[in-house]
Design an enzyme around this catalytic site. Structure first.
Site, PDB file in Angstrom:
ATOM      1  N   GLN A 113      33.443 -28.189  11.583  1.00  0.00           N
ATOM      2  CA  GLN A 113      33.363 -27.957  13.021  1.00  0.00           C
ATOM      3  C   GLN A 113      34.304 -26.826  13.420  1.00  0.00           C
ATOM      4  O   GLN A 113      35.414 -26.711  12.907  1.00  0.00           O
ATOM      5  CB  GLN A 113      33.708 -29.226  13.793  1.00  0.00           C
ATOM      6  CG  GLN A 113      32.730 -30.368  13.564  1.00  0.00           C
ATOM      7  CD  GLN A 113      31.340 -30.091  14.118  1.00  0.00           C
ATOM      8  OE1 GLN A 113      31.139 -29.160  14.900  1.00  0.00           O
ATOM      9  NE2 GLN A 113      30.370 -30.896  13.712  1.00  0.00           N
TER      10      GLN A 113
ATOM     11  N   ASP B 125      23.828 -36.541  12.388  1.00  0.00           N
ATOM     12  CA  ASP B 125      24.487 -35.300  12.835  1.00  0.00           C
ATOM     13  C   ASP B 125      23.747 -34.109  12.222  1.00  0.00           C
ATOM     14  O   ASP B 125      24.255 -33.448  11.323  1.00  0.00           O
ATOM     15  CB  ASP B 125      25.958 -35.323  12.408  1.00  0.00           C
ATOM     16  CG  ASP B 125      26.718 -34.088  12.878  1.00  0.00           C
ATOM     17  OD1 ASP B 125      26.221 -33.383  13.779  1.00  0.00           O
ATOM     18  OD2 ASP B 125      27.803 -33.821  12.328  1.00  0.00           O
TER      19      ASP B 125
ATOM     20  N   CYS C 229      23.766 -30.510  18.033  1.00  0.00           N
ATOM     21  CA  CYS C 229      24.221 -29.159  18.369  1.00  0.00           C
ATOM     22  C   CYS C 229      23.113 -28.353  19.038  1.00  0.00           C
ATOM     23  O   CYS C 229      23.242 -27.147  19.220  1.00  0.00           O
ATOM     24  CB  CYS C 229      24.736 -28.437  17.124  1.00  0.00           C
ATOM     25  SG  CYS C 229      23.535 -28.283  15.794  1.00  0.00           S
TER      26      CYS C 229
END
Length: 444
Positions: free
Chosen positions: A276, A374, A400
Site C-alpha cells: 500500500q 482485496d 481500489c
C-alpha cells in the site's frame, strides 16, 4: 460517406460548473452536452477554451476563474497546474473526502442497485508526503543539456513535468529530487536511465534505476557515491522485472520493511512488491477491516488476493486459522517468509488462479465462515459469481476501484442474497481522484 470532424471553437468561452466527474473534472452543461474542464469546481463560473469536441461530450482547458468557489484552495505544489501526479490540490481536503464518499455512494446506487445500511466515517491520514511508492520518468534534453525528472504531464502524457519538489511524495524523495537530477546530469551516458521507481519502508528508501544500457564503471561509481551520500538502497533493472537486483549496498539484503504496531507485526518486502502506498492509512485500514470481520477464536478465514499477508497475518492473531490465496507465486513466498519471521503459525498460503473459484476450493478444501477480498482494479467478478461454493456468512471487500466494487455489489446483493451492511471511503491517495473503499456484506 466520411464523417466530418467537428471544428474546435478556439475562442474563450464562459460557463458555470454544475458538478464533478468521477475523475474530479468540473462539468459544465452547454447546449445539452457535458463539457469536462480540469481544475474547475462546482458553483464556479469559469473561462475556458475547447480542446476536444466529441459526439456525446466536449473537453476544455481552464483559462481563468471568473467566480471562485468557497471550496477552492491554493495548491501547495508549484508544479500542480501541469503535473499529472495529482489532480485535486485546488479543492479543500474536507471537500475531497465529501466528493469521494458521494462518488462511492452514487456508484453503489447506480450500478450496485443498493445502498449501505450505514455509511462508515472516512478513514484519513496526513495529506502530505504520504506516497511511499511512485514511478518517476527521466529524460535528458539535448537542447537544454539537462535532465528532466518528474511525473508525466496531466494533459500530454508524452511529456515529462520537470519538478524540483513533490509534496505528496515521501519526504526524503521530496527533498532529494533535485539531487537525483544532478546525478543523471553528471553521468557519462545521460540517456541510460529511463525511469526511477521509488519504494519506501518505515526506515529506508529504495530507488530502482531502469537502465536501458549497461552502466559504465564511472557511472556505477557515481551512483554508489550518490546512494552513500543520501542514504538510499539502489537497485538496477537492466531488463524485465525479473532482472532487478540490489546494486548498493552490495552486501545488503534486498528487503525493505513496514510495521503494523497494533498487531506487533513487521513485514519485509522487495521494492518491486505490491504494498500500500500510504503507510499511515494502511494501518488504519487493516484495523477497520479486522473490526468489520468480527473475528472469533473459532473462525476459519479465507483471504483472497492476500499479497504478502497484509491482512492475513493480523487476522490470524484473532481467529483459528487463515488461508491466504494469491495469484503471484512470489508474493506467496513473501507471505510465508513474513509469517515465519513473525512467528505466526496458524496461516497457510496458496498460489491459484483467482478467476477460478473451484480451483481455490479444490486447493484448500475446507469451509470458511468469513472471507476478506482485496482485489486489483478489475475487481472480483468471478469470485462473487461463484461465492455460493464458499458460502461465507460475512464478507469484507476492500476496493481500489468503486466501479468494480459497485458491479460486484450488485451480484452479491441482488443475486447471491447478501446484505450491504456498511461501506465507506479510505483516502489512500489524498489530492487525487483515486477512491479506495471498504464494504461489509452479511448473508441475508
Amino acid at each position: 460517406m466520411r464523417k466530418v470532424k467537428p471544428k474546435l471553437n478556439l475562442t474563450s468561452q464562459t460557463a458555470r460548473i454544475v458538478n464533478l466527474s468521477h475523475d474530479g473534472r468540473g462539468i459544465a452543461r452547454i447546449n445539452g452536452k457535458a463539457t469536462f474542464i480540469q481544475g474547475a469546481l462546482p458553483g464556479e463560473v469559469v473561462e475556458f477554451q475547447y480542446t476536444r469536441v466529441k459526439k456525446d461530450f466536449d473537453e476544455g482547458k481552464l483559462l481563468s476563474i471568473v467566480e471562485p468557489s468557497t471550496l477552492r484552495v491554493e495548491p501547495k505544489c508549484p508544479h500542480y497546474q501541469m503535473c499529472g501526479g495529482c489532480s485535486l490540490q485546488h479543492m479543500s481536503a474536507e471537500e475531497q473526502i465529501r466528493f469521494k464518499q458521494s462518488h462511492l455512494l452514487d456508484l453503489l446506487s447506480r450500478y450496485g442497485h443498493t445502498a449501505p445500511q450505514t455509511v462508515l466515517s472516512p478513514l484519513t491520514s496526513h495529506p502530505w508526503n504520504y506516497r511511499n511508492k511512485a514511478r518517476l520518468s527521466t529524460r535528458f534534453v539535448e537542447k537544454k543539456q539537462s535532465t528532466m525528472v518528474g511525473f508525466r504531464e496531466r494533459n500530454n502524457p508524452r511529456f515529462i513535468t520537470e519538478i524540483n519538489q513533490c509534496p505528496i511524495l515521501n519526504s526524503k524523495i521530496d527533498t532529494d529530487i533535485v539531487h537525483l537530477r544532478k546525478l543523471i546530469d553528471t553521468m557519462e551516458d545521460k540517456q541510460c536511465i529511463a525511469q526511477i521507481e521509488v519504494a519506501a519502508g518505515d526506515n529506508e528508501v529504495a530507488l530502482i534505476f531502469r537502465n536501458l544500457t549497461p552502466l559504465t564503471e564511472q557511472d556505477e561509481s557515481k551512483i554508489r557515491k550518490f546512494a552513500q551520500q543520501f542514504q538510499y538502497k539502489v537497485f538496477l533493472q537492466p531488463g524485465g522485472l525479473d532482472s532487478v537486483f540490489c546494486f548498493y549496498p552490495s552486501d545488503a539484503h534486498a528487503y525493505l520493511s513496514y510495521e503494523l504496531p497494533d498487531y506487533q507485526i513487521t513485514f519485509q518486502f522487495h521494492p518491486n512488491d505490491f504494498t500500500q502506498v500510504n503507510a499511515e492509512l494502511n494501518r488504519k485500514m487493516v484495523k477497520q477491516a479486522i473490526q468489520l470481520m468480527e473475528l472469533k477464536n473459532s473462525d476459519i478465514v479465507l483471504d483472497l488476493f492476500c499479497g504478502l499477508g497484509n491482512f492475513s497475518l493480523p487476522m490470524a492473531k484473532h481467529c483459528s486459522r487463515v488461508i491466504g490465496v494469491e495469484g503471484n507465486r512470489n508474493m506467496v513466498e513473501r507471505a510465508y517468509m513474513n509469517a515465519k519471521s513473525n512467528h505466526i503459525t496458524n496461516v497457510d498460503f496458496y498460489a491459484a488462479n483467482l478467476d477460478d473459484v473451484m480451483e481455490v476450493r479444490n486447493l484448500v478444501n475446507t469451509s470458511f465462515s468469513k472471507v476478506l477480498i482485496d482485489p486489483p482494479r478489475s475487481g472480483a467478478l468471478e469470485i462473487v459469481k461463484q461465492i455460493d461454493s464458499i458460502d461465507p456468512e460475512r464478507i469484507v471487500y476492500v476496493s481500489c476501484n468503486p466501479i468494480t466494487l459497485a458491479r460486484d455489489t450488485d451480484i452479491l446483493v441482488n443475486q447471491k442474497g447478501y446484505v450491504l451492511i456498511t461501506a465507506g471511503v479510505m483516502d489512500m491517495f489524498p489530492h487525487t481522484a483515486h477512491v479506495e473503499s471498504i464494504a461489509l456484506f452479511q448473508k441475508g
